[in-house]
Design a protein around this motif. Structure first.
Motif, PDB file in Angstrom:
ATOM      1  N   LEU A 101       0.934  -1.109   0.007  1.00 30.80           N
ATOM      2  CA  LEU A 101      -0.043   0.021   0.094  1.00 30.80           C
ATOM      3  C   LEU A 101       0.934   1.408   0.190  1.00 30.80           C
ATOM      4  CD1 LEU A 101      -2.526  -0.838   2.813  1.00 30.80           C
ATOM      5  CD2 LEU A 101      -3.013  -0.662   0.121  1.00 30.80           C
ATOM      6  N   LEU A 102       1.670   1.379   0.927  1.00 30.02           N
ATOM      7  CA  LEU A 102       2.609   2.469   1.091  1.00 30.02           C
ATOM      8  C   LEU A 102       3.662   2.309  -0.029  1.00 30.02           C
ATOM      9  CD1 LEU A 102       3.352   2.370   4.907  1.00 30.02           C
ATOM     10  CD2 LEU A 102       1.403   3.425   3.632  1.00 30.02           C
ATOM     11  N   ARG A 103       4.280   1.521  -0.620  1.00 29.42           N
ATOM     12  CA  ARG A 103       5.065   1.579  -1.593  1.00 29.42           C
ATOM     13  C   ARG A 103       4.802   1.770  -2.777  1.00 29.42           C
ATOM     14  NH1 ARG A 103       6.948  -3.408  -1.500  1.00 29.42           N
ATOM     15  NH2 ARG A 103       5.526  -3.876  -3.368  1.00 29.42           N
ATOM     16  N   ASP A 104       3.564   1.236  -3.153  1.00 31.81           N
ATOM     17  CA  ASP A 104       3.014   1.050  -4.553  1.00 31.81           C
ATOM     18  C   ASP A 104       1.855   1.979  -5.060  1.00 31.81           C
ATOM     19  OD1 ASP A 104       5.065  -0.657  -5.081  1.00 31.81           O
ATOM     20  OD2 ASP A 104       3.771  -2.317  -5.727  1.00 31.81           O
ATOM     21  N   LEU A 105       1.447   2.449  -3.902  1.00 22.46           N
ATOM     22  CA  LEU A 105      -0.101   3.313  -4.149  1.00 22.46           C
ATOM     23  C   LEU A 105       0.018   4.586  -3.533  1.00 22.46           C
ATOM     24  CD1 LEU A 105      -2.890   0.757  -3.492  1.00 22.46           C
ATOM     25  CD2 LEU A 105      -1.690   1.540  -5.620  1.00 22.46           C
ATOM     26  N   GLY A 106       1.093   4.905  -2.555  1.00 23.03           N
ATOM     27  CA  GLY A 106       1.411   6.155  -2.167  1.00 23.03           C
ATOM     28  C   GLY A 106       1.677   7.203  -3.418  1.00 23.03           C
ATOM     29  N   THR A 107       1.263   8.606  -2.951  1.00 23.47           N
ATOM     30  CA  THR A 107       1.187   9.605  -3.882  1.00 23.47           C
ATOM     31  C   THR A 107       2.117  10.641  -3.585  1.00 23.47           C
ATOM     32  OG1 THR A 107      -0.817  10.762  -3.421  1.00 23.47           O
ATOM     33  CG2 THR A 107      -1.196   8.920  -4.857  1.00 23.47           C
ATOM     34  N   PRO A 108       2.762  11.311  -4.333  1.00 18.61           N
ATOM     35  CA  PRO A 108       3.602  12.474  -3.858  1.00 18.61           C
ATOM     36  C   PRO A 108       3.013  13.599  -2.942  1.00 18.61           C
ATOM     37  CG  PRO A 108       4.070  11.802  -6.066  1.00 18.61           C
ATOM     38  CD  PRO A 108       2.865  11.513  -5.756  1.00 18.61           C
ATOM     39  N   ALA A 109       1.583  13.695  -3.363  1.00 18.70           N
ATOM     40  CA  ALA A 109       0.833  14.690  -2.653  1.00 18.70           C
ATOM     41  C   ALA A 109       0.195  13.991  -1.534  1.00 18.70           C
ATOM     42  CB  ALA A 109      -0.172  15.454  -3.641  1.00 18.70           C
ATOM     43  N   GLY A 110       0.255  13.083  -1.156  1.00 17.10           N
ATOM     44  CA  GLY A 110      -0.351  12.386   0.051  1.00 17.10           C
ATOM     45  C   GLY A 110      -1.570  11.682  -0.388  1.00 17.10           C
ATOM     46  N   GLY A 111      -1.751  10.557   0.482  1.00 18.38           N
ATOM     47  CA  GLY A 111      -2.878   9.821  -0.027  1.00 18.38           C
ATOM     48  C   GLY A 111      -2.691   8.561  -0.753  1.00 18.38           C
ATOM     49  N   LEU A 112      -3.363   7.523  -0.906  1.00 17.98           N
ATOM     50  CA  LEU A 112      -3.103   6.584  -1.746  1.00 17.98           C
ATOM     51  C   LEU A 112      -3.853   6.387  -3.066  1.00 17.98           C
ATOM     52  CD1 LEU A 112      -2.885   3.926   1.228  1.00 17.98           C
ATOM     53  CD2 LEU A 112      -1.354   5.209   0.299  1.00 17.98           C
ATOM     54  N   ALA A 113      -3.346   6.115  -4.063  1.00 19.54           N
ATOM     55  CA  ALA A 113      -3.762   5.959  -5.345  1.00 19.54           C
ATOM     56  C   ALA A 113      -4.745   4.984  -5.539  1.00 19.54           C
ATOM     57  CB  ALA A 113      -2.692   5.651  -6.332  1.00 19.54           C
ATOM     58  N   SER A 114      -5.550   4.962  -6.320  1.00 19.36           N
ATOM     59  CA  SER A 114      -6.832   4.113  -6.409  1.00 19.36           C
ATOM     60  C   SER A 114      -6.385   2.584  -6.786  1.00 19.36           C
ATOM     61  CB  SER A 114      -8.006   4.623  -7.461  1.00 19.36           C
ATOM     62  OG  SER A 114      -8.547   5.782  -6.847  1.00 19.36           O
ATOM     63  N   ALA A 115      -5.756   2.325  -7.716  1.00 20.00           N
ATOM     64  CA  ALA A 115      -5.506   1.115  -8.469  1.00 20.00           C
ATOM     65  C   ALA A 115      -4.361   1.117  -9.193  1.00 20.00           C
ATOM     66  CB  ALA A 115      -6.803   0.828  -9.314  1.00 20.00           C
ATOM     67  N   LEU A 116      -3.827  -0.151  -9.377  1.00 20.81           N
ATOM     68  CA  LEU A 116      -3.087  -0.463 -10.591  1.00 20.81           C
ATOM     69  C   LEU A 116      -3.628  -1.320 -11.520  1.00 20.81           C
ATOM     70  CD1 LEU A 116       0.236  -1.720  -8.660  1.00 20.81           C
ATOM     71  CD2 LEU A 116      -0.261   0.572  -9.327  1.00 20.81           C
ATOM     72  N   ASP A 117      -3.192  -0.800 -12.877  1.00 27.47           N
ATOM     73  CA  ASP A 117      -4.118  -1.465 -14.170  1.00 27.47           C
ATOM     74  C   ASP A 117      -3.761  -2.939 -14.355  1.00 27.47           C
ATOM     75  OD1 ASP A 117      -5.355  -1.491 -16.373  1.00 27.47           O
ATOM     76  OD2 ASP A 117      -4.679   0.313 -17.307  1.00 27.47           O
ATOM     77  N   ALA A 118      -4.725  -3.561 -14.981  1.00 29.50           N
ATOM     78  CA  ALA A 118      -4.557  -5.009 -15.286  1.00 29.50           C
ATOM     79  C   ALA A 118      -3.626  -5.177 -16.368  1.00 29.50           C
ATOM     80  CB  ALA A 118      -5.854  -5.717 -15.533  1.00 29.50           C
ATOM     81  N   ASP A 119      -3.330  -4.314 -17.126  1.00 30.86           N
ATOM     82  CA  ASP A 119      -2.909  -4.296 -18.490  1.00 30.86           C
ATOM     83  C   ASP A 119      -1.327  -3.354 -18.379  1.00 30.86           C
ATOM     84  OD1 ASP A 119      -5.221  -5.419 -19.006  1.00 30.86           O
ATOM     85  OD2 ASP A 119      -5.339  -3.836 -20.704  1.00 30.86           O
ATOM     86  N   ALA A 120      -0.292  -3.978 -18.991  1.00 33.15           N
ATOM     87  CA  ALA A 120       1.035  -3.193 -18.996  1.00 33.15           C
ATOM     88  C   ALA A 120       1.325  -3.313 -20.774  1.00 33.15           C
ATOM     89  CB  ALA A 120       2.111  -3.802 -18.394  1.00 33.15           C
ATOM     90  N   ALA A 121       1.399  -2.384 -21.403  1.00 32.00           N
ATOM     91  CA  ALA A 121       1.678  -2.313 -22.890  1.00 32.00           C
ATOM     92  C   ALA A 121       0.653  -2.736 -23.537  1.00 32.00           C
ATOM     93  CB  ALA A 121       3.030  -2.829 -23.064  1.00 32.00           C
ATOM     94  N   GLY A 122      -0.728  -2.679 -23.105  1.00 27.37           N
ATOM     95  CA  GLY A 122      -1.630  -3.311 -23.499  1.00 27.37           C
ATOM     96  C   GLY A 122      -1.976  -4.667 -23.591  1.00 27.37           C
ATOM     97  N   VAL A 123      -1.254  -5.493 -22.550  1.00 24.42           N
ATOM     98  CA  VAL A 123      -1.439  -6.920 -22.605  1.00 24.42           C
ATOM     99  C   VAL A 123      -1.572  -7.046 -21.025  1.00 24.42           C
ATOM    100  CG1 VAL A 123      -0.173  -9.133 -22.662  1.00 24.42           C
ATOM    101  CG2 VAL A 123       0.408  -7.290 -24.507  1.00 24.42           C
ATOM    102  N   GLU A 124      -2.778  -7.868 -20.916  1.00 27.12           N
ATOM    103  CA  GLU A 124      -3.098  -8.043 -19.501  1.00 27.12           C
ATOM    104  C   GLU A 124      -2.062  -9.004 -18.872  1.00 27.12           C
ATOM    105  OE1 GLU A 124      -6.856  -9.453 -16.702  1.00 27.12           O
ATOM    106  OE2 GLU A 124      -7.034 -10.014 -18.903  1.00 27.12           O
ATOM    107  N   GLY A 125      -1.455  -9.153 -17.894  1.00 28.41           N
ATOM    108  CA  GLY A 125      -0.484  -9.778 -16.998  1.00 28.41           C
ATOM    109  C   GLY A 125       0.816  -9.767 -17.411  1.00 28.41           C
ATOM    110  N   LEU A 126       1.316  -8.886 -18.485  1.00 24.13           N
ATOM    111  CA  LEU A 126       2.597  -8.988 -19.008  1.00 24.13           C
ATOM    112  C   LEU A 126       3.630  -8.981 -17.811  1.00 24.13           C
ATOM    113  CD1 LEU A 126       4.015  -8.982 -21.460  1.00 24.13           C
ATOM    114  CD2 LEU A 126       4.180  -6.535 -21.582  1.00 24.13           C
ATOM    115  N   THR A 127       3.220  -7.895 -16.847  1.00 24.24           N
ATOM    116  CA  THR A 127       4.434  -7.737 -15.785  1.00 24.24           C
ATOM    117  C   THR A 127       4.575  -9.060 -14.946  1.00 24.24           C
ATOM    118  OG1 THR A 127       3.494  -5.322 -15.558  1.00 24.24           O
ATOM    119  CG2 THR A 127       4.915  -6.143 -13.894  1.00 24.24           C
ATOM    120  N   TYR A 128       3.502  -9.871 -14.810  1.00 26.46           N
ATOM    121  CA  TYR A 128       3.477 -10.820 -13.661  1.00 26.46           C
ATOM    122  C   TYR A 128       3.644 -12.144 -14.118  1.00 26.46           C
ATOM    123  CZ  TYR A 128       1.211  -6.766 -11.583  1.00 26.46           C
ATOM    124  OH  TYR A 128       0.890  -5.516 -11.144  1.00 26.46           O
TER     125      TYR A 128
END
Length: 662
Positions: free
Chosen positions: A294-321
């Motif tokens: 939560l703190l590493r990947d969703l923290g925002t520079p202005a404070g608070g946590l971002a909503s989500a990480l996308d399912a896709d990367a470069a238009g391909v689902e799961g490419l990162t994982y």
């Protein structure tokens, strides 16, 4: 660049260069439809939605489809996370007309907003034909179209559960809810139901509290089993922590890869509480890693946590994982085959094109230290290699209610594990909500890059933020947070109440939609009703003001039939009901600064469901639970109360534990 170029929502900005002449949701858009005498096309989605991206690429980026949309309709694009009120109204219509719902949601409506045809994802050819057909019907069968819209509005208005049956909270009702859940348990894979399978975080929180109150080992085992299977599955990121939104199969193996703030906040609470109650090191590790995510990947520079990480990367689902055996060997060398066995990466694969989603196939947490160290080293090397791959986009808007859920979870994690990073983050995020999202005494739902948005807060924003402020009040013993929580609850009671005990999801002075939503069911997140009830119960216990408890009891009674009859859709209401039925307990630890440790640790370790706990100097200003609570014989003293009635004070941790576990 179309009209969405000035939007603040990352989802709307994704469509800013479409050839579609998009409008944001606004009175001006409907006025334009009336001026042109054309229907409105409302497209609802969110930034991390895979099929929203697919429909955008197929249809909204296509010049011919865009021409059909522009010529025949006023097209409105809505971020469901920014405008959950709009989403709720039209999702109810979509489900009523089609028997199912989802995103992207596609709604055709009159210039007055009445929906007359609804659906979800449409392939390009089907969508183009549909645009043609709706335009023809609007021209040639106007009366029937208008009648259909009026009928849908009448139907979805009648579907709102305002003034319906009530069922006061009782031990029998909660037993029925627990038994109903346990009957639906997947005893092979954990959790409830089949594919697709969503993490049942709120149901698990309820079962944990039910176990605490009743001693039901069956309830505890259902939670432990589901938590283990999820935490070892592909739905959990075995390298970086954090849970995906759901699994496409029943075995938790292949996820839909988007990661949502709300899921991870609620699951952090589950694993933290499971570790507290059982001492399970696996649950503790998953809790710690989820907090770090939560703190590493969703923290925002202005404070608070971002909503989500996308399912896709470069238009391909799961490419990162996803991984293949040869990729593991390329990164790890001789450790590649060992890692393939540990993470069940095979030549056949579990995902697409022979790749596999990492699962934890061995009980590595209980292994000998050398193997644990090898596993940690392998994770770090794989994670470093994964960082060089295309990464999922991030929806960096800050949603009030979801950040409220995260504050409560981080506060619990910090208190129960001693994680200073979680404690600090809980206070910092709560401060963002208090100072940025509260404008003239009312909540705004979203902010981005430090700038608050225009959409008004809905009921779950008030409930989740109030509950967060109460968690920080207990964390800091600062009376200002108790006052802030009361302000949120007073607005909820004044502007959202139905007059019959329940709540609407929108305020009485909010923008009028074709119907006023009032949904008491818990779905992906706690309902507005259940989140407000959680805060009302806790506030009454912390403040000693019974009127707030009376409001909570009346509202919970409106959710009672859902709790007893459909417990999978009332997990948070049932969780709150367990606290209400237990009391909840109120524990005040009067102690000089720095001397509350042993009593406070015992209180947190053994507290019954929903207990509120504060510790500080006697008669600390702004902290009602510490009023008139002196030290006994000059030493730290614990006061245990329930329903505003207190036992004799105790000064030893053993005596306190005895009071809490009798």
């Amino acid at each position: 660049m179309n009209r969405l170029g000035n939007a603040t929502s990352p989802y709307l900005l994704q469509h800013a260069d479409n050839p579609v002449d998009w409008w944001e949701w606004s009175p001006e858009a409907f006025a334009e439809a009336r001026r042109r005498d054309v229907p409105v096309l409302i497209s609802v989605g969110y930034a991390a939605c895979h099929w929203c991206h697919v429909m955008a690429h197929e249809s909204f980026e296509d010049e011919q489809v865009a021409r059909l949309m522009n010529d025949g309709f006023v097209a409105i694009k809505v971020d469901r996370e920014e405008r959950p009120d709009v989403d709720a109204v039209y999702m109810t219509a979509t489900q009523a007309m089609t028997g199912q719902g989802g995103w992207p949601m596609t709604v055709f409506a009159t210039p007055g907003g009445d929906p007359f045809f609804c659906g979800t994802y449409f392939p390009k050819a089907n969508f183009a034909r549909l645009l043609d057909s709706v335009r023809t019907a609007w021209r040639d069968q106007r009366e029937q179209v208008l009648q259909q819209g009026a009928s849908v509005v009448e139907a979805i208005g009648g579907a709102q559960l305002v003034g319906g049956p009530k069922a006061p909270i009782s031990a029998e009702l909660l037993a029925a809810a627990a038994n109903g859940l346990l009957k639906e348990q997947d005893t092979t894979n954990g959790g409830f139901g089949g594919a697709p399978k969503f993490p049942p975080h709120m149901s698990l929180l309820f079962l944990l509290r039910h176990y605490q109150r009743t001693g039901s080992e069956e309830a505890l085992e259902a939670v432990r089993f589901a938590a283990e299977r999820m935490g070892r599955g592909g739905i959990y990121d075995q390298l970086a922590g954090g849970f995906a939104r759901y699994s496409v199969d029943a075995t938790w193996t292949v996820p839909h890869f988007e990661k949502m703030l709300y899921d991870n906040a609620l699951l952090l609470r589950v694993y933290t509480q499971l570790a507290r109650l059982t001492g399970d090191s696996f649950a503790r590790r998953v809790a710690d890693e989820t907090a770090e995510f939560l703190l590493r990947d969703l923290g925002t520079p202005a404070g608070g946590l971002a909503s989500a990480l996308d399912a896709d990367a470069a238009g391909v689902e799961g490419l990162t994982y996803a991984w293949k055996p040869e990729q593991l060997t390329e990164v790890l060398g001789d450790d590649g085959s060992w890692a393939a066995d540990l993470f069940n990466v095979t030549a056949q694969g579990t995902f697409e094109h022979g790749s596999s989603v990492l699962v934890l196939a061995r009980d590595i947490d209980a292994a000998e230290p050398a193997l644990v160290e090898r596993w940690r080293d392998v994770r770090e090397r794989l994670l470093a290699a994964r960082a060089a791959r295309p990464q999922p986009a991030r929806d960096d808007k800050v949603v009030a209610s979801w950040n409220g859920l995260a504050v409560t979870a981080l506060a619990e994690h910090g208190i129960l594990t001693g994680a200073e990073s979680s404690r600090v983050a809980a206070i910092e995020i709560a401060t963002v909500l208090a100072e940025r999202h509260v404008v003239d005494g009312r909540l705004r739902r979203v902010s981005r890059d430090g700038v608050v948005g225009e959409p008004a807060g809905v009921l779950d924003d008030y409930g989740c933020v109030a509950e967060a402020f109460l968690a920080v009040h207990q964390l800091t013993t600062d009376g200002a947070w108790l006052d802030r929580a009361r302000e949120m609850l007073d607005v909820a009671l004044a502007h959202f109440g139905t007059g019959e005990g329940g709540f609407y999801d929108t305020a009485d002075d909010a923008e009028r939609l074709v119907t006023r939503p009032a949904d008491p069911t818990d779905n992906a997140t706690p309902s507005g009703l259940s989140s407000v009830c959680a805060a009302l119960v806790a506030y009454a216990a912390l403040s000693g003001e019974p009127s707030y408890r009376e409001a909570a009891d009346a509202a919970l009674a409106t959710a009672g039939p859902v709790i007893g009859g459909h417990p999978r859709f009332a997990g948070y209401s049932a969780t709150v009901a367990e606290a209400a039925l237990t009391g909840p307990y109120e524990i005040a630890i009067a102690a000089p600064a720095g001397q509350e440790g042993p009593l406070l640790t015992a209180a947190h370790r053994h507290a019954p469901p929903g207990t509120v706990i504060v510790a500080g100097e006697p008669d600390r200003p702004g902290v009602p639970l510490l009023a008139d609570r002196p030290l006994q014989s000059g030493v730290p003293t614990a006061y245990v109360c329930r329903g505003f009635v207190c036992d004799r004070p105790v000064t030893s941790p053993d005596d306190l534990v005895a009071r809490l576990t009798r």
